[in-house]
Scaffold this motif. Structure first.
Motif, PDB file in Angstrom:
ATOM      1  N   MET A 108     -11.988  12.716 -19.696  1.00 50.58           N
ATOM      2  CA  MET A 108     -11.878  11.956 -18.453  1.00 50.58           C
ATOM      3  C   MET A 108     -10.991  12.689 -17.457  1.00 50.58           C
ATOM      4  O   MET A 108     -11.334  12.831 -16.300  1.00 50.58           O
ATOM      5  CB  MET A 108     -11.269  10.595 -18.798  1.00 50.58           C
ATOM      6  CG  MET A 108     -11.650   9.417 -17.936  1.00 50.58           C
ATOM      7  SD  MET A 108     -13.353   9.188 -17.579  1.00 50.58           S
ATOM      8  CE  MET A 108     -13.210   7.892 -16.372  1.00 50.58           C
TER       9      MET A 108
ATOM     10  N   HIS B 173      -6.277   4.534  -9.700  1.00 48.26           N
ATOM     11  CA  HIS B 173      -7.350   5.033 -10.539  1.00 48.26           C
ATOM     12  C   HIS B 173      -8.546   4.084 -10.511  1.00 48.26           C
ATOM     13  O   HIS B 173      -9.690   4.494 -10.321  1.00 48.26           O
ATOM     14  CB  HIS B 173      -6.822   5.205 -11.974  1.00 48.26           C
ATOM     15  CG  HIS B 173      -7.607   6.194 -12.758  1.00 48.26           C
ATOM     16  ND1 HIS B 173      -8.650   5.829 -13.544  1.00 48.26           N
ATOM     17  CD2 HIS B 173      -7.503   7.548 -12.856  1.00 48.26           C
ATOM     18  CE1 HIS B 173      -9.159   6.909 -14.108  1.00 48.26           C
ATOM     19  NE2 HIS B 173      -8.488   7.978 -13.704  1.00 48.26           N
TER      20      HIS B 173
ATOM     21  N   PRO C 207      -9.477  10.769  -1.780  1.00 49.08           N
ATOM     22  CA  PRO C 207     -10.555  11.478  -1.109  1.00 49.08           C
ATOM     23  C   PRO C 207     -10.329  11.674   0.386  1.00 49.08           C
ATOM     24  O   PRO C 207     -10.781  12.642   0.938  1.00 49.08           O
ATOM     25  CB  PRO C 207     -11.776  10.582  -1.353  1.00 49.08           C
ATOM     26  CG  PRO C 207     -11.251   9.266  -1.735  1.00 49.08           C
ATOM     27  CD  PRO C 207      -9.878   9.447  -2.265  1.00 49.08           C
ATOM     28  N   GLY C 208      -9.622  10.738   1.026  1.00 51.77           N
ATOM     29  CA  GLY C 208      -9.400  10.887   2.459  1.00 51.77           C
ATOM     30  C   GLY C 208     -10.701  10.696   3.214  1.00 51.77           C
ATOM     31  O   GLY C 208     -11.742  10.410   2.623  1.00 51.77           O
ATOM     32  N   PRO C 209     -10.652  10.855   4.535  1.00 46.14           N
ATOM     33  CA  PRO C 209     -11.885  10.682   5.305  1.00 46.14           C
ATOM     34  C   PRO C 209     -12.889  11.776   4.973  1.00 46.14           C
ATOM     35  O   PRO C 209     -12.513  12.918   4.727  1.00 46.14           O
ATOM     36  CB  PRO C 209     -11.413  10.782   6.752  1.00 46.14           C
ATOM     37  CG  PRO C 209     -10.135  11.513   6.704  1.00 46.14           C
ATOM     38  CD  PRO C 209      -9.512  11.200   5.386  1.00 46.14           C
TER      39      PRO C 209
ATOM     40  N   GLN D  10     -12.238  15.554 -15.521  1.00 51.28           N
ATOM     41  CA  GLN D  10     -13.201  15.261 -14.473  1.00 51.28           C
ATOM     42  C   GLN D  10     -12.523  14.756 -13.212  1.00 51.28           C
ATOM     43  O   GLN D  10     -13.192  14.457 -12.227  1.00 51.28           O
ATOM     44  CB  GLN D  10     -14.177  14.187 -14.959  1.00 51.28           C
ATOM     45  CG  GLN D  10     -15.194  14.718 -15.969  1.00 51.28           C
ATOM     46  CD  GLN D  10     -16.105  13.623 -16.447  1.00 51.28           C
ATOM     47  OE1 GLN D  10     -15.631  12.519 -16.729  1.00 51.28           O
ATOM     48  NE2 GLN D  10     -17.390  13.896 -16.528  1.00 51.28           N
TER      49      GLN D  10
ATOM     50  N   GLY E  88     -17.031   7.735 -14.327  1.00 49.20           N
ATOM     51  CA  GLY E  88     -16.363   8.959 -14.730  1.00 49.20           C
ATOM     52  C   GLY E  88     -16.287   9.988 -13.628  1.00 49.20           C
ATOM     53  O   GLY E  88     -16.144  11.177 -13.871  1.00 49.20           O
ATOM     54  N   PHE E  89     -16.393   9.554 -12.406  1.00 54.38           N
ATOM     55  CA  PHE E  89     -16.385  10.467 -11.262  1.00 54.38           C
ATOM     56  C   PHE E  89     -15.216  10.043 -10.393  1.00 54.38           C
ATOM     57  O   PHE E  89     -15.344   9.181  -9.534  1.00 54.38           O
ATOM     58  CB  PHE E  89     -17.712  10.340 -10.522  1.00 54.38           C
ATOM     59  CG  PHE E  89     -17.879  11.289  -9.385  1.00 54.38           C
ATOM     60  CD1 PHE E  89     -18.219  12.605  -9.619  1.00 54.38           C
ATOM     61  CD2 PHE E  89     -17.694  10.867  -8.079  1.00 54.38           C
ATOM     62  CE1 PHE E  89     -18.384  13.478  -8.567  1.00 54.38           C
ATOM     63  CE2 PHE E  89     -17.853  11.745  -7.037  1.00 54.38           C
ATOM     64  CZ  PHE E  89     -18.196  13.049  -7.284  1.00 54.38           C
ATOM     65  N   VAL E  90     -14.044  10.597 -10.687  1.00 54.68           N
ATOM     66  CA  VAL E  90     -12.819  10.075 -10.088  1.00 54.68           C
ATOM     67  C   VAL E  90     -12.314  11.020  -9.013  1.00 54.68           C
ATOM     68  O   VAL E  90     -12.162  12.222  -9.251  1.00 54.68           O
ATOM     69  CB  VAL E  90     -11.736   9.893 -11.172  1.00 54.68           C
ATOM     70  CG1 VAL E  90     -10.483   9.313 -10.542  1.00 54.68           C
ATOM     71  CG2 VAL E  90     -12.256   8.994 -12.265  1.00 54.68           C
ATOM     72  N   VAL E  91     -12.096  10.501  -7.838  1.00 53.81           N
ATOM     73  CA  VAL E  91     -11.462  11.265  -6.778  1.00 53.81           C
ATOM     74  C   VAL E  91     -10.191  10.514  -6.400  1.00 53.81           C
ATOM     75  O   VAL E  91     -10.258   9.387  -5.921  1.00 53.81           O
ATOM     76  CB  VAL E  91     -12.398  11.403  -5.573  1.00 53.81           C
ATOM     77  CG1 VAL E  91     -11.740  12.240  -4.506  1.00 53.81           C
ATOM     78  CG2 VAL E  91     -13.716  12.017  -6.000  1.00 53.81           C
ATOM     79  N   GLU E  92      -9.028  11.138  -6.645  1.00 50.66           N
ATOM     80  CA  GLU E  92      -7.775  10.397  -6.483  1.00 50.66           C
ATOM     81  C   GLU E  92      -7.537   9.996  -5.030  1.00 50.66           C
ATOM     82  O   GLU E  92      -7.362   8.842  -4.708  1.00 50.66           O
ATOM     83  CB  GLU E  92      -6.607  11.253  -6.986  1.00 50.66           C
ATOM     84  CG  GLU E  92      -6.554  11.383  -8.493  1.00 50.66           C
ATOM     85  CD  GLU E  92      -6.087  10.112  -9.176  1.00 50.66           C
ATOM     86  OE1 GLU E  92      -5.658   9.179  -8.467  1.00 50.66           O
ATOM     87  OE2 GLU E  92      -6.154  10.053 -10.419  1.00 50.66           O
TER      88      GLU E  92
ATOM     89  N   ASP F  15     -12.426   4.824  -8.948  1.00 49.90           N
ATOM     90  CA  ASP F  15     -13.641   4.829  -9.769  1.00 49.90           C
ATOM     91  C   ASP F  15     -14.078   3.399 -10.050  1.00 49.90           C
ATOM     92  O   ASP F  15     -14.035   2.932 -11.188  1.00 49.90           O
ATOM     93  CB  ASP F  15     -13.355   5.586 -11.074  1.00 49.90           C
ATOM     94  CG  ASP F  15     -14.630   5.742 -11.891  1.00 49.90           C
ATOM     95  OD1 ASP F  15     -15.719   5.610 -11.308  1.00 49.90           O
ATOM     96  OD2 ASP F  15     -14.522   5.987 -13.098  1.00 49.90           O
TER      97      ASP F  15
END
Lengths: 213, 129
Positions: free
Chosen positions: B1, A9, A24-26, B4, A18-22, A13
């Motif tokens: 949270m 996590h 994302p990969g290439p 998002q 507050g912009f979370v991409v678990e 981020d």
């Protein structure tokens, strides 16, 4: 498990926006290609900044030759500028047409862009030829050397852009709107718009500021 | 949270690419950019040849207009914006601008001082007389 989730996590981020991409990969290839080309364009702009710096240093070293205000013709520069601005617009239209895979508007936009680019090149070539014929070639003074290298370098870029433009039309004609052709088209549009940005610097610094000196 | 966590935009946007827009909106964007650029260009050419404004302000005005027009080109033609998906593009641009500023500013600064401290030979001869 909880530990790895927390680490993941925090990694996803790092700036707490507050912009979370678990995971994302290439990134998609389109993004990677265009980003790499964007970095190249910035390095190209850095190269032009060296020519601008050389011009700024040498602009008053006229060696009893002509000053800028004696050889620049505002009317021609205005026509060149309008040509490049309009060609940037038609290039944008062509890239929209490529994205929606409309061949007619793509060919039309690219053809108009090509014609406007060629008009620009013709005016610039005529200006250079006139100067050389009057004995004001690049070897006349340091000012003229800097002028010819800066404006000529931009002109070479526009020439390369016109060749690239024709290549893109041929590739769309032969291969259609394939993903790789669309990526090249995107890079070409970036290149053409960036040339316009450099021309803004050229006509402001060289022609308009120079005509007041 | 947590709501998002999975947003529909998962990746950065490519330079030159826009967020999802219809064709009409994209064309309007280019038209706005073209009109603004033409206005700024016309203002530049007008100011360079006019006697209506205070003369020493003209170089500054021309440079400000040029920078404004470069900004118009970046936003409306190259689509470099301040959105969260554009961070990488803006950071690369910021670094490029830093180098450009160092090269141009540093050169003009240093060479200006060189001319002051080491004038060409004919000027030195004039000073000796």
């Amino acid at each position: 498990m909880a530990m790895t989730a927390t680490v993941g996590h925090a990694h996803a981020d790092p700036h707490h926006i507050g912009f979370v991409v678990e995971h994302p990969g290439p990134a998609p290839k389109r993004t990677v290609t265009a980003y790499g080309f964007w970095v190249f364009l910035l390095s190209d702009i850095v190269m032009f900044s060296c020519f601008f710096a050389a011009y700024a240093v040498l602009v008053s070293q006229t060696a009893d030759g002509p000053k800028g205000s004696e050889i620049f013709e505002q009317r021609n520069v205005a026509i060149e500028t309008v040509c490049l601005l309009l060609s940037s617009f038609t290039c944008g239209m062509a890239s929209i047409a490529a994205d929606v895979r409309n061949r007619f508007w793509f060919y039309l936009g690219m053809a108009v862009t090509c014609v406007l680019g060629l008009i620009f090149l013709a005016i610039e070539f005529k200006e250079f030829a006139d100067l050389v014929a009057r004995g004001y070639g690049p070897s006349r003074s340091a000012f003229l050397t800097a002028f010819f290298s800066l404006v000529g370098c931009h002109g070479l870029h526009v020439s390369a852009g016109v060749l690239w433009l024709l290549t893109m039309m041929a590739q769309v004609f032969a291969k259609g709107f394939r993903a790789d052709v669309l990526r090249r088209m995107m890079c070409f549009a970036l290149f053409w718009h960036a040339l316009d940005i450099i021309w803004v610097g050229v006509f402001s610094v060289v022609y308009l500021l120079g005509s007041g000196v | 949270m947590s709501d998002q966590t999975h947003m529909h935009v998962e990746h950065d946007i490519a330079p030159g690419d826009e967020e999802q827009h219809s064709v009409g909106e994209r064309i309007v964007g280019y038209v706005v950019g073209l009109v603004l650029a033409l206005l700024l260009t016309a203002t530049s050419f007008f100011i360079a040849g006019t006697d209506l404004v205070w003369q020493p302000s003209i170089p500054v005005a021309l440079i400000v207009l040029a920078i404004a027009q470069m900004g118009v080109h970046l936003v409306f033609f190259l689509h470099i914006t301040t959105g969260p998906d554009n961070t990488n593009n803006v950071l690369a641009l910021a670094f490029g601008l830093l180098v450009v500023f160092l090269v141009v500013g540093g050169t003009v600064w240093i060479m200006g001082h060189l001319n002051q401290n080491m004038p060409p030979m004919d000027q030195i001869m004039q000073m000796r007389r």
